[in-house]
Design a protein around this motif. Structure first.
Motif, mmCIF file in Angstrom:
data_model
loop_
_atom_site.group_PDB
_atom_site.id
_atom_site.type_symbol
_atom_site.label_atom_id
_atom_site.label_comp_id
_atom_site.label_asym_id
_atom_site.label_seq_id
_atom_site.Cartn_x
_atom_site.Cartn_y
_atom_site.Cartn_z
ATOM 1 N N ASN A 162 27.924 31.122 37.696
ATOM 2 C CA ASN A 162 29.300 30.670 37.800
ATOM 3 C C ASN A 162 30.197 31.857 38.125
ATOM 4 O O ASN A 162 29.719 32.941 38.483
ATOM 5 N N ALA A 163 31.514 31.664 37.978
ATOM 6 C CA ALA A 163 32.450 32.722 38.350
ATOM 7 C C ALA A 163 32.347 33.940 37.439
ATOM 8 O O ALA A 163 32.661 35.066 37.857
ATOM 9 N N ARG A 164 31.894 33.752 36.217
ATOM 10 C CA ARG A 164 31.779 34.895 35.297
ATOM 11 C C ARG A 164 30.583 35.779 35.601
ATOM 12 O O ARG A 164 30.650 36.997 35.449
ATOM 13 N N THR A 165 29.470 35.125 36.030
ATOM 14 C CA THR A 165 28.235 35.883 36.280
ATOM 15 C C THR A 165 27.926 36.020 37.758
ATOM 16 O O THR A 165 26.778 36.270 38.125
ATOM 17 N N CYS A 166 28.915 35.890 38.607
ATOM 18 C CA CYS A 166 28.672 35.986 40.052
ATOM 19 C C CYS A 166 28.348 37.429 40.442
ATOM 20 O O CYS A 166 28.997 38.380 39.985
ATOM 21 N N PRO A 167 27.333 37.661 41.293
ATOM 22 C CA PRO A 167 26.997 39.030 41.721
ATOM 23 C C PRO A 167 28.150 39.725 42.462
ATOM 24 O O PRO A 167 28.321 40.942 42.334
ATOM 25 N N LEU A 168 28.916 38.945 43.241
ATOM 26 C CA LEU A 168 30.036 39.558 43.963
ATOM 27 C C LEU A 168 31.081 40.096 42.991
ATOM 28 O O LEU A 168 31.657 41.176 43.212
ATOM 29 N N LYS A 169 31.333 39.387 41.921
ATOM 30 C CA LYS A 169 32.309 39.862 40.940
ATOM 31 C C LYS A 169 31.813 41.136 40.277
ATOM 32 O O LYS A 169 32.573 42.081 40.038
ATOM 33 N N LYS A 170 30.518 41.185 40.002
ATOM 34 C CA LYS A 170 29.967 42.389 39.381
ATOM 35 C C LYS A 170 30.072 43.594 40.299
ATOM 36 O O LYS A 170 30.416 44.708 39.871
ATOM 37 N N ALA A 171 29.811 43.390 41.607
ATOM 38 C CA ALA A 171 29.918 44.495 42.559
ATOM 39 C C ALA A 171 31.371 44.955 42.677
ATOM 40 O O ALA A 171 31.658 46.157 42.721
ATOM 41 N N ASN A 172 32.303 44.025 42.702
ATOM 42 C CA ASN A 172 33.730 44.405 42.769
ATOM 43 C C ASN A 172 34.163 45.170 41.532
ATOM 44 O O ASN A 172 34.924 46.136 41.606
ATOM 45 N N ASP A 173 33.641 44.728 40.362
ATOM 46 C CA ASP A 173 33.984 45.439 39.129
ATOM 47 C C ASP A 173 33.445 46.867 39.155
ATOM 48 O O ASP A 173 34.115 47.796 38.696
ATOM 49 N N ASP A 174 32.214 47.051 39.710
ATOM 50 C CA ASP A 174 31.651 48.407 39.805
ATOM 51 C C ASP A 174 32.479 49.293 40.731
ATOM 52 O O ASP A 174 32.729 50.475 40.444
ATOM 53 N N ASP A 175 32.927 48.731 41.870
ATOM 54 C CA ASP A 175 33.753 49.503 42.805
ATOM 55 C C ASP A 175 35.073 49.901 42.166
ATOM 56 O O ASP A 175 35.563 51.033 42.332
ATOM 57 N N ILE A 176 35.658 48.986 41.423
ATOM 58 C CA ILE A 176 36.936 49.289 40.775
ATOM 59 C C ILE A 176 36.768 50.384 39.733
ATOM 60 O O ILE A 176 37.583 51.298 39.607
ATOM 61 N N GLU A 177 35.649 50.326 38.967
ATOM 62 C CA GLU A 177 35.401 51.347 37.961
ATOM 63 C C GLU A 177 35.189 52.721 38.608
ATOM 64 O O GLU A 177 35.676 53.741 38.121
ATOM 65 N N SER A 178 34.462 52.744 39.764
ATOM 66 C CA SER A 178 34.245 54.042 40.449
ATOM 67 C C SER A 178 35.558 54.606 40.989
ATOM 68 O O SER A 178 35.817 55.815 40.899
ATOM 69 N N ASP A 179 36.411 53.728 41.508
ATOM 70 C CA ASP A 179 37.715 54.210 42.002
ATOM 71 C C ASP A 179 38.567 54.748 40.860
ATOM 72 O O ASP A 179 39.236 55.783 41.000
ATOM 73 N N ASP A 180 38.516 54.068 39.722
ATOM 74 C CA ASP A 180 39.303 54.538 38.579
ATOM 75 C C ASP A 180 38.802 55.893 38.086
ATOM 76 O O ASP A 180 39.584 56.792 37.737
ATOM 77 N N SER A 181 37.490 56.049 38.053
ATOM 78 C CA SER A 181 36.942 57.346 37.601
ATOM 79 C C SER A 181 37.289 58.468 38.567
ATOM 80 O O SER A 181 37.583 59.606 38.161
ATOM 81 N N GLN A 182 37.280 58.201 39.890
ATOM 82 C CA GLN A 182 37.638 59.229 40.872
ATOM 83 C C GLN A 182 39.096 59.629 40.738
ATOM 84 O O GLN A 182 39.450 60.814 40.810
ATOM 85 N N GLU A 183 39.984 58.635 40.495
ATOM 86 C CA GLU A 183 41.394 58.951 40.311
ATOM 87 C C GLU A 183 41.611 59.799 39.057
ATOM 88 O O GLU A 183 42.407 60.742 39.036
ATOM 89 N N ASP A 184 40.863 59.491 38.006
ATOM 90 C CA ASP A 184 40.980 60.273 36.774
ATOM 91 C C ASP A 184 40.534 61.716 37.012
ATOM 92 O O ASP A 184 41.145 62.684 36.489
ATOM 93 N N ALA A 185 39.470 61.906 37.821
ATOM 94 C CA ALA A 185 38.989 63.269 38.102
ATOM 95 C C ALA A 185 40.021 64.054 38.903
ATOM 96 O O ALA A 185 40.264 65.252 38.655
#
Length: 333
Positions: free
Chosen positions: A297-320
């Protein structure tokens, strides 16, 4: 299991009183209730036909004769036939032997085609027959035969054309057999129903007579008190005899119960009915990718998980980058 009756009313009655979750013992009890209900309705209809006086729609003697022998439902059909006998014209071909009935128009039917029927009659033997074979088909005299009977002054209903199945006392043979069966020894539910069906018509006739006058009512009250006391004494004697003998007086039908059910391991599966494809559970559609066969469903969708990973990587790069900027400012100071 399903029934294979010619009449759908039997299937309807069984579906009302039974279902797939009932045991065999409960099924037998339900069928007995259905039979008792049918007998009760039949007895009520017999009593109504015996006591009710139908309203006559004409002054013909033949209708009065029919009202005295036919049941209510058959009498309605006979009234319709008697009304149709007023249509048509009678032509005499051979006096008191052969007649022709011609119906040129029918007020209730549009586009009516002229019809002619030949009717043979024998007044001395009260015999009449029509070429339409209405009596042979329905068991009631047709309108053409009644038309000719009135033409030759035969106003009564011949006994030879009164079928037993349409009469008020059609169940007389059945009632005699019930009377014999009601004398059997025992007190099962079936025998009690048979005895009730045997006694009920007689009791209703007595009640009808007792309500005619105050003298008959008072006499019925006195006699009914004596009968009631006698029945109480008989029931008390039977209860005492049953207590002395014990369980030996119990009939086999009263001792039959369901066998013990052994509890199996795990959760018992309940019987489920067959569901058509239209009632099958449809798979849910994912709100992100729109897939129905992915099993998510929408909670366990692979696309949502990939988007969440990209957002986390962008946030970590901005913090660095922020940390590097702060360190550079400190060094410059």
């Amino acid at each position: 299991m399903s029934t294979t009756q010619r009449s759908e009313s039997a299937n309807s009655s069984l579906k009302i009183w039974t279902n797939t979750h009932k045991s065999m013992y409960q099924l037998v009890l339900s069928v007995e209730k259905i039979i008792d209900n049918i007998w009760e309705k039949k007895s009520d209809e017999d009593i109504t036909s015996m006591n009710a006086v139908p309203k006559l729609s004409s002054f013909y003697r033949i209708e009065k004769d029919a009202s005295q022998v036919y049941t209510r439902k058959v009498m309605k059909l006979f009234k319709k036939i008697l009304k149709e006998s007023q249509l048509g014209e009678v032509d005499e071909i051979e006096k008191d032997v052969l007649y022709q009935v011609t119906i040129k128009e029918h007020p209730d039917i549009k586009n009516w085609f002229m019809e002619s029927y030949m009717v043979n009659i024998n007044k001395s033997e009260d015999m009449v027959s029509c070429s339409c074979k209405g009596y042979e088909f329905e068991g009631l005299l047709c309108s053409h035969a009644i038309k000719v009977m009135h033409h030759v002054n035969m106003f009564h209903l011949p006994n030879r054309y009164i079928m037993k199945r349409w009469c008020k006392d059609a169940n007389a043979c059945t009632k005699r057999s019930l009377l014999e069966r009601s004398m059997d020894i025992g007190s099962t539910q079936e025998q009690e129903s048979i005895r009730i069906a045997t006694l009920k018509p007689r009791v209703m006739k007595v009640l009808d007579k007792a309500s005619k006058s105050s003298e008959a009512f008072n006499k019925f009250q006195r006699l009914f008190g004596m009968v009631e006391q006698g029945m109480q004494d008989v029931v008390s004697e039977e209860e005492t005899l049953t207590c002395e003998i014990g369980t030996s007086t119990r009939t086999p039908s009263q001792g039959i119960i369901d066998p013990p059910i052994s509890q199996c391991k795990g959760k018992r599966k309940q019987p489920q009915r067959f569901k058509p494809p239209s009632e099958a559970k449809k798979p849910r559609k994912c709100g992100i990718c729109g897939s129905k066969q992915g099993g998510h469903n929408a909670r366990t969708c692979p696309l949502k998980k990939a988007n969440d990973d990209d957002i986390e990587s962008d946030d970590s790069q901005e913090d660095a980058e922020v940390e590097l900027d702060s360190e550079y400012e400190d060094l410059s100071n």
